[in-house]
Design an enzyme around this catalytic site. Structure first.
Site, PDB file in Angstrom:
ATOM      1  N   THR A 212       0.852  -1.188   0.000  1.00  0.00           N
ATOM      2  CA  THR A 212       0.000   0.000   0.000  1.00  0.00           C
ATOM      3  C   THR A 212       0.890   1.241   0.000  1.00  0.00           C
ATOM      4  O   THR A 212       2.070   1.164   0.351  1.00  0.00           O
ATOM      5  CB  THR A 212      -0.880   0.045   1.261  1.00  0.00           C
ATOM      6  OG1 THR A 212       0.003   0.034   2.396  1.00  0.00           O
ATOM      7  CG2 THR A 212      -1.799  -1.150   1.351  1.00  0.00           C
ATOM      8  N   GLU A 357      -5.505  -3.351  -1.853  1.00  0.00           N
ATOM      9  CA  GLU A 357      -6.019  -4.502  -1.107  1.00  0.00           C
ATOM     10  C   GLU A 357      -7.006  -5.328  -1.922  1.00  0.00           C
ATOM     11  O   GLU A 357      -7.443  -6.395  -1.502  1.00  0.00           O
ATOM     12  CB  GLU A 357      -6.695  -4.036   0.194  1.00  0.00           C
ATOM     13  CG  GLU A 357      -5.722  -3.525   1.260  1.00  0.00           C
ATOM     14  CD  GLU A 357      -5.387  -2.050   1.137  1.00  0.00           C
ATOM     15  OE1 GLU A 357      -5.582  -1.487   0.041  1.00  0.00           O
ATOM     16  OE2 GLU A 357      -4.919  -1.451   2.126  1.00  0.00           O
ATOM     17  N   LYS A 465     -15.221  18.185   8.960  1.00  0.00           N
ATOM     18  CA  LYS A 465     -16.365  18.121   9.860  1.00  0.00           C
ATOM     19  C   LYS A 465     -16.674  19.530  10.369  1.00  0.00           C
ATOM     20  O   LYS A 465     -15.959  20.072  11.195  1.00  0.00           O
ATOM     21  CB  LYS A 465     -16.064  17.174  11.025  1.00  0.00           C
ATOM     22  CG  LYS A 465     -17.297  16.409  11.419  1.00  0.00           C
ATOM     23  CD  LYS A 465     -16.960  15.168  12.179  1.00  0.00           C
ATOM     24  CE  LYS A 465     -18.243  14.418  12.494  1.00  0.00           C
ATOM     25  NZ  LYS A 465     -18.093  13.483  13.553  1.00  0.00           N
TER      26      LYS A 465
HETATM   27  P1  AMP Z   1      -4.250   2.565  -3.606  1.00  0.00           P
HETATM   28  O1  AMP Z   1      -4.335   1.408  -2.701  1.00  0.00           O
HETATM   29  O2  AMP Z   1      -2.957   3.307  -3.509  1.00  0.00           O
HETATM   30  O3  AMP Z   1      -4.540   2.167  -5.010  1.00  0.00           O
HETATM   31  O4  AMP Z   1      -5.352   3.612  -3.151  1.00  0.00           O
HETATM   32  C1  AMP Z   1      -6.684   3.241  -2.975  1.00  0.00           C
HETATM   33  C2  AMP Z   1      -7.503   4.454  -2.670  1.00  0.00           C
HETATM   34  O5  AMP Z   1      -7.511   5.353  -3.778  1.00  0.00           O
HETATM   35  C3  AMP Z   1      -8.960   4.172  -2.439  1.00  0.00           C
HETATM   36  O6  AMP Z   1      -9.210   3.689  -1.128  1.00  0.00           O
HETATM   37  C4  AMP Z   1      -9.591   5.533  -2.685  1.00  0.00           C
HETATM   38  O7  AMP Z   1      -9.440   6.387  -1.576  1.00  0.00           O
HETATM   39  C5  AMP Z   1      -8.740   6.065  -3.807  1.00  0.00           C
HETATM   40  N1  AMP Z   1      -9.405   5.849  -5.091  1.00  0.00           N
HETATM   41  C6  AMP Z   1      -9.172   4.897  -6.005  1.00  0.00           C
HETATM   42  N2  AMP Z   1      -9.964   5.049  -7.080  1.00  0.00           N
HETATM   43  C7  AMP Z   1     -10.745   6.127  -6.837  1.00  0.00           C
HETATM   44  C8  AMP Z   1     -11.797   6.811  -7.539  1.00  0.00           C
HETATM   45  N3  AMP Z   1     -12.181   6.454  -8.755  1.00  0.00           N
HETATM   46  N4  AMP Z   1     -12.370   7.868  -6.939  1.00  0.00           N
HETATM   47  C9  AMP Z   1     -12.002   8.283  -5.704  1.00  0.00           C
HETATM   48  N5  AMP Z   1     -11.022   7.698  -5.004  1.00  0.00           N
HETATM   49  C10 AMP Z   1     -10.408   6.636  -5.551  1.00  0.00           C
END
Ligand code: AMP
Length: 568
Positions: A212, A357, A465
């Site tokens: 991650t 994940e 918030k």
């Molecule tokens: P990663 O594990 O680095 O790929 O990041 C995952 C996170 O990216 C997700 O939990 C979201 O917060 C964000 N994310 C991925 N795709 C989108 C999307 N289309 N719109 C908004 N947030 C996204």
């Protein structure tokens, strides 16, 4: 809202006793049992699409052309060479590489042999790369020549790597490098025998490892299996998902060093699509040239990449000849970008949501039959949502008390998922058990409508918030991004004595364009409830981006921690 209740359909653990009882009492189907293995994708591509092309822009500077037949042959040679160098099942093999045919060969040679491909993000700090290589206990590290300085910096520090392989030929090997046990990729291919029977093993065997982004604390590893990858591949290719076929030419801008380039290296082999790899050339001009020269029909990437491409096309009055659709995800795709692609360039935008994940696809936005009747603008509004789950994933939104929130498209809650390609724990047990009653909490805040379309409103840690009510920062950013002078916008919480937090808009302007604070605040009129309007705007030269191209709002929060709002 669906009638099921959380936990109602949890499967029971498969114990030897249950297996035996099942055999005694139940008639089994008389179908072949073949483990779901990544090597089967390559064997299929070689047998049924041998001539299909794979084109790569190489770090050596030229455009390289190969086919699925050659890919399969070279992957076998590499598997042989690695075995000769002592590769064992479940060894973790690291890569620091761009999207290219050699990286693709490793996807199949390493996982196909039963070892684990650990793709490392080269944009990380060298200290983090050392941490990842040590944590994963990498035994070999493959790298593109671009990353030679990183490898030189980390080589004396990493604990378990026994050999470093430069992904190039003998003529381009770095001269006089102090890297110990430095090998040449093409020498390994040449020394590997051409015959190799891909081993058959349990489909639950680990296949690849991706960490991650780790904006706080150390990154955690998501360890994918052959089974999860194959099921993800089958579902991702479907028409309502990536919609890939042998008639496509796919250019993944999304990197193979982060969550398997959204599964495209596997999907392309399964359907036999032509593949085009951009290497290190991710600027608007390099990408557009490649789209046009190779007849690309579909691409995939994060919004920041498309921004560069659209700016280049706008400035040079260009269009697309063959591009039909683009998948955008990784962070929220601003509606203004969807509109530009759809209306100006006639390219269909497929908005997707996923996470490391989930390896990574969770939802994709495609229309249902009834949505074909909608006006173009109504369809655009729908496309701004992150979409419906792929088969194989389920989702729900929950309130702070754990109760499920209704799917009314209005109420927000914490998004939780479960399914065939969702982790049930991090590599080496980091972070203990992340699941909540069998569901994985994503850390995203979302709403879901009655048709099952999910929309992310925030990361839970980015939520603002104000007076006890949540303000969705993504909505506010999307509005700012629709202003013609705004290149990028981030909305963060600033302290307020009365309301606790109020939105502060941080804006990077487009080069040569101007807009004032008051003009931007006025831009929100009629577009959002008044109390959601940002209290102030600050202009910056750049907004920090993380290693995967997402805005680093935690850095902005730090930078503007003591910011005094005019209303405070
Ligand atoms: P990663 O594990 O680095 O790929 O990041 C995952 C996170 O990216 C997700 O939990 C979201 O917060 C964000 N994310 C991925 N795709 C989108 C999307 N289309 N719109 C908004 N947030 C996204």
């Amino acid at each position: 809202m669906p009638s099921w209740r959380p936990g109602a359909c949890h499967s029971l653990p498969v114990t030897p006793e249950r297996k035996a009882r099942h055999k005694e009492k139940t008639m089994l189907g008389s179908m072949m049992q073949m483990p779901l293995l990544i090597s089967s994708l390559l064997m299929h591509a070689e047998r049924h699409h041998p001539e299909q092309e794979i084109v790569s822009r190489r770090v050596e500077g030229d455009l390289h052309r190969t086919t699925y037949r050659e890919l399969a042959g070279r992957a076998r040679r590499m598997a042989n060479a690695l075995t000769a160098h002592g590769l064992k099942m479940s060894d973790r093999i690291g890569t620091l590489a761009w999207n290219g045919y050699r990286h693709l060969e490793l996807y199949y040679a390493v996982s196909g042999s039963g070892a684990v491909l650990h793709t490392i993000n080269p944009r990380l700090h060298p200290d983090q790369i050392v941490y990842l290589a040590d944590h994963a206990e990498n035994t070999i590290l493959f790298f593109d020549l671009t990353f030679l300085p990183i490898v030189e910096a980390i080589a004396p520090r990493v604990k378990t790597i026994k050999a470093f392989v430069a992904m190039t030929d003998a003529a381009h090997m770095p001269a006089g490098s102090a890297i110990p046990n430095l090998l040449c990729y093409e020498d390994l291919i040449a020394e590997g025998a051409p015959e190799f029977d891909w081993p058959q093993f349990d489909e639950n065997t680990a296949s690849s490892l991706c960490y991650t982004s780790g904006t706080t604390g150390n990154p955690k590893g998501a360890l994918y299996s052959h089974r999860s990858t194959l099921l993800h591949t089958l579902s991702a290719a479907l028409p309502d998902a990536l919609n890939c076929s042998a008639g496509d030419c796919i250019l993944p801008v999304v990197p193979m060093f982060h969550v398997n380039a959204w599964g495209i290296p596997y999907v392309a082999c399964m359907v036999g699509a032509k593949l085009v790899f951009p290497g290190a050339g991710l600027d608007g001009k390099s990408l557009h040239d490649l789209f046009e020269a190779e007849g690309v029909t579909m691409a995939a990437g994060v919004p920041t990449v498309w921004q560069g491409l659209l700016a280049h096309m706008q400035a040079n009055n260009l269009g697309f000849s063959t591009m039909r659709r683009t998948v955008i995800g990784g962070s929220a795709c601003p509606p203004a970008m969807i509109e530009a692609f759809e209306k100006t360039y006639k390219v269909h935008v497929v908005h997707a949501w996923g996470m490391t994940e989930l390896s990574p696809l969770g939802t994709i936005c495609s229309f249902k039959f009834k949505h074909k009747e909608l006006s173009v603008d109504q369809q655009l509004a729908l496309q701004a949502r992150q979409g419906r789950v792929l088969f194989g994933i389920d989702m729900k939104i929950v309130a702070p008390d754990g109760g499920e929130v209704a799917w009314d498209g209005l109420q927000t809650g914490d998004l939780q998922v479960r399914g065939h390609w969702v982790i049930d724990g991090y590599f080496k047990g980091e972070g203990n058990n992340p699941l909540v009653r069998g569901w994985f909490p994503t850390g995203d805040v979302a709403k879901i409508d009655a048709d099952g379309y999910m929309q992310i409103t925030d990361r839970s840690k980015d939520v603002i918030k104000s007076g006890g009510e949540w303000i969705g920062s993504i909505d506010l950013e999307n509005i700012a991004m629709a202003h013609p002078a705004v290149a990028m916008a981030a909305c963060i919480a600033a302290r307020h004595p009365k309301w606790d937090e109020r939105p502060l808009l941080v804006v990077m302007k487009k080069p040569g364009m101007d807009v004032t604070r008051d003009e931007l605040i006025k831009f929100y009129e009629g577009r959002v409830a008044r109390w959601w309007t940002p209290d102030d705007v600050v202009f910056v030269d750049s907004i920090p981006l993380g290693a995967t191209g997402k805005m680093q709002k935690n850095k902005l929060r730090e930078q503007f921690r003591d910011y005094k709002l005019p209303t405070a």
